[in-house]
Scaffold this motif. Structure first.
Motif, PDB file in Angstrom:
ATOM      1  N   ASP A 275      27.973  -7.520  27.787  1.00  0.00           N
ATOM      2  CA  ASP A 275      29.117  -8.431  27.680  1.00  0.00           C
ATOM      3  C   ASP A 275      28.676  -9.872  27.428  1.00  0.00           C
ATOM      4  N   LEU A 378      34.536  -4.356  21.366  1.00  0.00           N
ATOM      5  CA  LEU A 378      35.792  -4.892  21.899  1.00  0.00           C
ATOM      6  C   LEU A 378      36.962  -3.962  21.594  1.00  0.00           C
ATOM      7  N   VAL A 379      37.015  -3.441  20.364  1.00  0.00           N
ATOM      8  CA  VAL A 379      38.100  -2.534  19.986  1.00  0.00           C
ATOM      9  C   VAL A 379      38.052  -1.264  20.827  1.00  0.00           C
ATOM     10  N   THR A 380      36.856  -0.729  21.013  1.00  0.00           N
ATOM     11  CA  THR A 380      36.704   0.481  21.816  1.00  0.00           C
ATOM     12  C   THR A 380      37.141   0.242  23.249  1.00  0.00           C
ATOM     13  N   ALA A 381      36.824  -0.934  23.774  1.00  0.00           N
ATOM     14  CA  ALA A 381      37.203  -1.245  25.147  1.00  0.00           C
ATOM     15  C   ALA A 381      38.713  -1.257  25.298  1.00  0.00           C
ATOM     16  N   ARG A 382      39.396  -1.820  24.311  1.00  0.00           N
ATOM     17  CA  ARG A 382      40.861  -1.875  24.390  1.00  0.00           C
ATOM     18  C   ARG A 382      41.495  -0.511  24.260  1.00  0.00           C
ATOM     19  N   ARG A 383      40.877   0.353  23.463  1.00  0.00           N
ATOM     20  CA  ARG A 383      41.432   1.694  23.268  1.00  0.00           C
ATOM     21  C   ARG A 383      41.206   2.593  24.468  1.00  0.00           C
ATOM     22  N   ARG A 384      40.297   2.216  25.342  1.00  0.00           N
ATOM     23  CA  ARG A 384      40.017   3.033  26.516  1.00  0.00           C
ATOM     24  C   ARG A 384      40.984   2.685  27.651  1.00  0.00           C
ATOM     25  N   SER A 385      42.243   2.561  27.286  1.00  0.00           N
ATOM     26  CA  SER A 385      43.323   2.323  28.256  1.00  0.00           C
ATOM     27  C   SER A 385      43.062   1.104  29.123  1.00  0.00           C
ATOM     28  N   GLY A 386      42.539   0.061  28.501  1.00  0.00           N
ATOM     29  CA  GLY A 386      42.308  -1.167  29.237  1.00  0.00           C
ATOM     30  C   GLY A 386      41.038  -1.170  30.053  1.00  0.00           C
TER      31      GLY A 386
END
Length: 390
Positions: A275, A378-386
């Motif tokens: 991060d 970042l996109v993957t993190a958002r797609r993992r239900s927050g």
């Protein structure tokens, strides 16, 4: 850390030196064997292709053998390839030895990565990997300059002889210290070996594919900039050529520091490290691309970017290996292929960029590759239900 890890790191040091030192030996090879510089440059491409092919092939073929035998066989082939290359007067034979050496190198690294994670407790796996990868960073700091010096003093063949000698010494030590058992787990475990198809099915894991993809992008950026660092330093920032080895050494020192720090943090704070260091790496490439004509930027950013690149890269390897626990013998091969796909992609894109963006081109390409990696994470993190990125 077990002594075996440091022995494996010595072998990785010799192999890393072999991979990187050739760029400095190309002029001598060209003159000695009567080929053009462009043709001599194929030796680097041949090695890279061998690395990509060799990792899964050797890991798959040797998976039924004890690591001792696979590691020893790969090192023996690596030694013989360098001896043959040092003796030949044929460019075709030399090119063939580079491909064979790369096959052996990739197979050794794939098995060594898997072995390193099995000879230590789970909570120290990232640190074990950092010891192993420290051999690569030391190759940048010491091996490449030493090989280039040998080539300057006694010709390019002397560098191959030195690499063969060091690898032969590592072969003896690996044969004595690698555990003979064939179990794929930490001592005390009795889990049976999975078949190859079961191990390959782990490639369906989104976590594994994500970390492999990010590792390829970050490594592509690293080797794009590193491959053309001499051009960036001289033609871009206007430093004299005699300072190039010093800049390369600074990059290598930074890389060694980055791997060392990541090894201590990645097991427990890997997510936080990515991060923080991921965006910092992107910011560094942006700054260097914008200040490509600044000598001050070279001295500051060479060690900084070396440290951040290898800290992020080694952490992604550790997380890839953790995600590939269902592939105990092939997990190292997956990581090796990903890293070397990046090492192939980055320099190709960087070379193409020189004609369109000038000496800042490779730095711009490195920026773009890391930007894609950071964006995907970042996109993957958002797609993992927050959920936070892993």
């Amino acid at each position: 850390m077990p002594v075996l890890l440091y022995v494996l790191a010595v072998a990785v040091f010799a192999q890393g030196t072999s991979e990187f030192v050739l760029a400095g030996l190309v002029p001598g090879i060209s003159a000695d064997l009567g080929v053009s510089l462009a043709e001599a440059g194929y030796l680097t491409s041949g090695f890279a292709v061998g690395m990509v092919v060799g990792a899964p092939l050797t890991a798959a073929v040797g998976r039924r053998l004890a690591p001792r035998w696979t590691l020893s066989a790969c090192l023996a082939v690596f030694v013989l390839a360098h001896v043959s290359g040092a003796l030949t007067d044929s460019f075709g034979v030399l090119l063939g030895t580079r491909f064979v050496a790369a096959l052996a190198n990739a197979g050794f690294l794939a098995v060594a990565l898997s072995t390193a994670t099995r000879v230590v407790p789970a909570g120290r796996r990232a640190r074990a990997l950092s010891v192993l990868l420290g051999g690569t960073t030391l190759a940048l700091i010491a091996g490449v300059p030493a090989g280039a010096l040998l080539g300057e003093l006694w010709g390019w063949r002397s560098a191959l002889w030195a690499i063969a000698g060091l690898s032969a010494a590592a072969l003896v030590a690996v044969g004595r210290l690698t555990p003979p058992r064939t179990s794929t787990d930490h001592p005390g475990s009795a889990r049976p070996r999975l078949d190859l198809r079961a191990e390959l099915r782990t490639l369906r894991s989104p976590d594994l594919l994500r970390h492999l993809g990010l590792g390829a992008l970050v490594n592509g950026a690293t080797f794009c900039a590193f491959t053309y660092l001499a051009v960036t330093v001289t033609d871009g920032a206007g430093l004299v050529p005699s300072l190039v080895p010093l800049v390369l050494a600074l990059f290598g020192l930074g890389a060694f520091a980055g791997v060392s720090v990541a090894g201590r943090l990645a097991d427990t704070r890997g997510r936080l490290l990515l991060d923080v260091a991921g965006p910092a790496l992107l910011a560094g490439w942006i700054a260097w691309a914008a200040l490509a004509d600044s000598p001050a930027a070279v001295w500051v950013l060479a060690p900084v970017q070396g440290a951040l690149s290898f800290a992020v890269g080694s952490t992604l390897i550790a997380r890839s290996m953790a995600a590939a626990q269902g592939a105990p013998t092939m997990g190292g091969a997956f990581s090796t292929v990903a890293l070397n796909l990046g090492a192939l992609l980055g320099p190709v894109l960087g070379g193409a960029s020189l004609g369109t963006a000038g000496t800042a081109g490779p730095l711009i390409v490195s920026t773009a590759l890391v930007a894609v990696a950071v964006g995907l994470r970042l996109v993957t993190a958002r797609r993992r239900s927050g959920a936070p990125a892993r």
